[in-house]
Design a protein around this motif. Structure first.
Motif, PDB file in Angstrom:
ATOM      1  N   MET A  26       0.930 -16.137 -16.103  1.00 29.54           N
ATOM      2  CA  MET A  26       0.537 -16.715 -14.820  1.00 29.54           C
ATOM      3  C   MET A  26       1.618 -17.642 -14.280  1.00 29.54           C
ATOM      4  O   MET A  26       2.595 -17.942 -14.946  1.00 29.54           O
ATOM      5  CB  MET A  26      -0.808 -17.417 -14.992  1.00 29.54           C
ATOM      6  CG  MET A  26      -1.889 -16.398 -15.330  1.00 29.54           C
ATOM      7  SD  MET A  26      -3.359 -17.130 -16.005  1.00 29.54           S
ATOM      8  CE  MET A  26      -4.324 -17.293 -14.551  1.00 29.54           C
ATOM      9  N   GLU A  27       1.395 -18.083 -13.039  1.00 30.24           N
ATOM     10  CA  GLU A  27       2.405 -18.887 -12.353  1.00 30.24           C
ATOM     11  C   GLU A  27       2.698 -20.186 -13.102  1.00 30.24           C
ATOM     12  O   GLU A  27       1.778 -20.797 -13.668  1.00 30.24           O
ATOM     13  CB  GLU A  27       1.882 -19.236 -10.968  1.00 30.24           C
ATOM     14  CG  GLU A  27       2.963 -19.272  -9.906  1.00 30.24           C
ATOM     15  CD  GLU A  27       2.340 -19.418  -8.526  1.00 30.24           C
ATOM     16  OE1 GLU A  27       2.467 -20.507  -7.963  1.00 30.24           O
ATOM     17  OE2 GLU A  27       1.718 -18.446  -8.079  1.00 30.24           O
ATOM     18  N   GLY A  28       3.954 -20.606 -13.080  1.00 32.95           N
ATOM     19  CA  GLY A  28       4.319 -21.858 -13.731  1.00 32.95           C
ATOM     20  C   GLY A  28       5.821 -22.026 -13.663  1.00 32.95           C
ATOM     21  O   GLY A  28       6.551 -21.034 -13.526  1.00 32.95           O
ATOM     22  N   ASP A  29       6.302 -23.264 -13.767  1.00 28.15           N
ATOM     23  CA  ASP A  29       7.746 -23.487 -13.673  1.00 28.15           C
ATOM     24  C   ASP A  29       8.409 -23.696 -15.033  1.00 28.15           C
ATOM     25  O   ASP A  29       9.604 -23.964 -15.103  1.00 28.15           O
ATOM     26  CB  ASP A  29       8.071 -24.647 -12.700  1.00 28.15           C
ATOM     27  CG  ASP A  29       7.207 -25.873 -12.945  1.00 28.15           C
ATOM     28  OD1 ASP A  29       6.495 -25.894 -13.968  1.00 28.15           O
ATOM     29  OD2 ASP A  29       7.253 -26.803 -12.118  1.00 28.15           O
ATOM     30  N   VAL A  30       7.627 -23.569 -16.112  1.00 28.82           N
ATOM     31  CA  VAL A  30       8.228 -23.677 -17.449  1.00 28.82           C
ATOM     32  C   VAL A  30       7.675 -22.558 -18.338  1.00 28.82           C
ATOM     33  O   VAL A  30       6.452 -22.354 -18.403  1.00 28.82           O
ATOM     34  CB  VAL A  30       7.931 -25.053 -18.099  1.00 28.82           C
ATOM     35  CG1 VAL A  30       8.579 -25.126 -19.478  1.00 28.82           C
ATOM     36  CG2 VAL A  30       8.436 -26.200 -17.223  1.00 28.82           C
ATOM     37  N   THR A  31       8.592 -21.838 -19.002  1.00 29.50           N
ATOM     38  CA  THR A  31       8.190 -20.817 -19.972  1.00 29.50           C
ATOM     39  C   THR A  31       8.478 -21.347 -21.368  1.00 29.50           C
ATOM     40  O   THR A  31       9.539 -21.941 -21.609  1.00 29.50           O
ATOM     41  CB  THR A  31       8.951 -19.496 -19.728  1.00 29.50           C
ATOM     42  OG1 THR A  31       8.771 -19.130 -18.361  1.00 29.50           O
ATOM     43  CG2 THR A  31       8.441 -18.378 -20.619  1.00 29.50           C
ATOM     44  N   VAL A  90      -5.914 -24.740 -19.442  1.00 24.59           N
ATOM     45  CA  VAL A  90      -5.193 -23.676 -20.150  1.00 24.59           C
ATOM     46  C   VAL A  90      -6.140 -23.084 -21.197  1.00 24.59           C
ATOM     47  O   VAL A  90      -6.866 -23.806 -21.885  1.00 24.59           O
ATOM     48  CB  VAL A  90      -3.900 -24.257 -20.778  1.00 24.59           C
ATOM     49  CG1 VAL A  90      -3.242 -23.273 -21.728  1.00 24.59           C
ATOM     50  CG2 VAL A  90      -2.939 -24.653 -19.656  1.00 24.59           C
ATOM     51  N   GLY A  91      -6.170 -21.754 -21.273  1.00 25.58           N
ATOM     52  CA  GLY A  91      -7.129 -21.080 -22.154  1.00 25.58           C
ATOM     53  C   GLY A  91      -8.498 -20.934 -21.515  1.00 25.58           C
ATOM     54  O   GLY A  91      -9.408 -20.371 -22.117  1.00 25.58           O
ATOM     55  N   LYS A 105       2.614 -25.036 -15.757  1.00 23.30           N
ATOM     56  CA  LYS A 105       3.230 -26.069 -14.920  1.00 23.30           C
ATOM     57  C   LYS A 105       3.900 -27.100 -15.824  1.00 23.30           C
ATOM     58  O   LYS A 105       3.251 -27.625 -16.743  1.00 23.30           O
ATOM     59  CB  LYS A 105       2.165 -26.794 -14.104  1.00 23.30           C
ATOM     60  CG  LYS A 105       1.663 -26.036 -12.925  1.00 23.30           C
ATOM     61  CD  LYS A 105       0.781 -26.966 -12.104  1.00 23.30           C
ATOM     62  CE  LYS A 105       0.172 -26.201 -10.964  1.00 23.30           C
ATOM     63  NZ  LYS A 105      -0.844 -26.951 -10.259  1.00 23.30           N
ATOM     64  N   GLY A 106       5.147 -27.442 -15.509  1.00 26.48           N
ATOM     65  CA  GLY A 106       5.828 -28.474 -16.295  1.00 26.48           C
ATOM     66  C   GLY A 106       5.079 -29.800 -16.267  1.00 26.48           C
ATOM     67  O   GLY A 106       5.141 -30.580 -17.216  1.00 26.48           O
TER      68      GLY A 106
END
Ligand code: NDP
Length: 326
Positions: A26-31, A90-91, A105-106
């Protein structure tokens, strides 16, 4: 990536260990390359579909993870940083920690305290971080070790085990309430001075009872929480964080209005970043890490499925760490 995937087609709910296409992250700026996740009570409810924790399908469960940043466009994080995540949906509404990769998200991430490994962070997990939020609530309200005993309910569980270890290391006299009396030695090893049968607290009792506790950390709810309030000493504080026995609260106002008892609610999921960062800093300095091994069981990813059923059935002692790469 390998991960646990929860699906709910019309044919019914399914939970399986499977190969998941990372394109679905899903969308987010940190992997993050995940090292470890955990099974908390809420993860147990999600994976067994026992209550409506998951609100988007398909879902990767896991309200916690710790690992290493592999890609980031967030100003605070760069590849190689070690991070920990707890909660924020999350989850539940955003793919979680029980897979080899997570994208979030960071703003939800906390830099892993330097003294902790990713495995130790997950031995603590949301349960341990919540125990710390409860201990902070007791301290904030002036509960000191000189005032007398503190009660921890659900003591052999995740929140309870960390709470016992933490409060005893802070110098409190901890009384542990458990349904697993065969775990009395375990609880004493964590630092409890006394272990009581949870049956003493689980039935309906009088509105005001003999004053005993300077403070309480309760992860059980229902009559247990009511009785804990009714037994709390003048001016004491009860930190309520859980509902293992039920979400009802069949209480009277008597302890609050006649003994000045404070009922402090504790939420870990949406706790503001400043509070959670402080909680993790205090965990790193105040929780005796030597005790982590006593309450930690490590499992491979596929073990998450059976562990989820076990935690919901109340069969788990301490904390369950999941090595998502095993
Ligand atoms: P665990 O299952 O690890 O621990 C719960 C413990 O409660 C059990 O080990 C058992 O301990 C006791 N228990 C279980 N069933 C009953 C029952 N019917 N009556 C009385 N006691 C019971 O879960 P966690 O420690 O992960 O979580 C504990 C609770 O806290 C859960 O309700 C969870 O949802 C909540 N929670 C809330 C958070 C928040 O942000 N507010 C964050 C984390 C957890 P024993 O056998 O020793 O009595």
């Amino acid at each position: 990536m390998r991960g646990i995937l929860l699906t709910k087609p019309e044919s019914g709910f399914n939970a399986a260990l499977t190969e998941i296409d990372e394109a679905g992250l899903m969308e987010g700026d940190v992997t993050v390359k995940v090292d470890y996740s955990t099974i908390n009570y809420k993860d147990g409810l999600a994976i067994t579909n026992k209550s409506p924790v998951v609100r988007k399908w398909p879902m990767v469960p896991g309200v916690d993870f710790a690992g290493t940043v592999s890609a980031s466009s967030h100003t605070r994080f760069k590849p190689g940083d070690k991070v920990v995540l707890n909660g924020w949906g999350v989850g539940e509404t955003h793919w979680g920690g029980l897979a080899q990769t997570a994208r979030v998200k960071g703003d939800w991430l906390i830099p892993l305290p330097l003294s902790l490994s990713t495995r130790q962070a997950m031995a603590i997990g949301t349960a341990g971080y919540t125990a710390m939020l409860c201990a902070m609530a007791l301290k904030r309200n002036g509960v000191t070790s000189e005032q007398g005993e503190v009660l921890v309910t659900g003591a052999s569980g995740g929140v309870g085990s960390v709470a016992v270890a933490l409060l005893s290391s802070l110098g409190y006299k901890v009384v542990a309430s458990t349904g697993k009396l065969d775990q009395a030695d375990y609880l004493k090893q964590l630092g409890a001075v006394e272990v009581i049968d949870r049956a003493e607290l689980s039935a309906a009792g009088k509105p005001l009872q003999k004053e005993r506790w300077a403070g309480v950390i309760d992860s059980v709810g229902s009559h247990t929480l009511v009785n804990a309030c009714a037994q709390t000493r003048y001016g004491g504080t009860v930190a309520a964080c859980g509902l293992a026995a039920g979400f009802d609260f069949p209480a009277t106002v008597m302890p609050f209005i006649l003994r000045g008892v404070t009922l402090a609610g504790v939420d870990s999921v949406m706790a503001p970043m400043a509070l959670r960062t402080l909680a993790w800093q205090q965990i790193a300095t105040e929780l005796p890490l030597a005790k982590l091994d006593a309450f930690t069981t490590e499992l491979p990813l596929e073990g998450a499925l059976a562990a989820a059923a076990d935690i919901v059935a109340g069969r788990v002692r301490g904390r369950l760490v999941i090595d998502v790469n095993r």
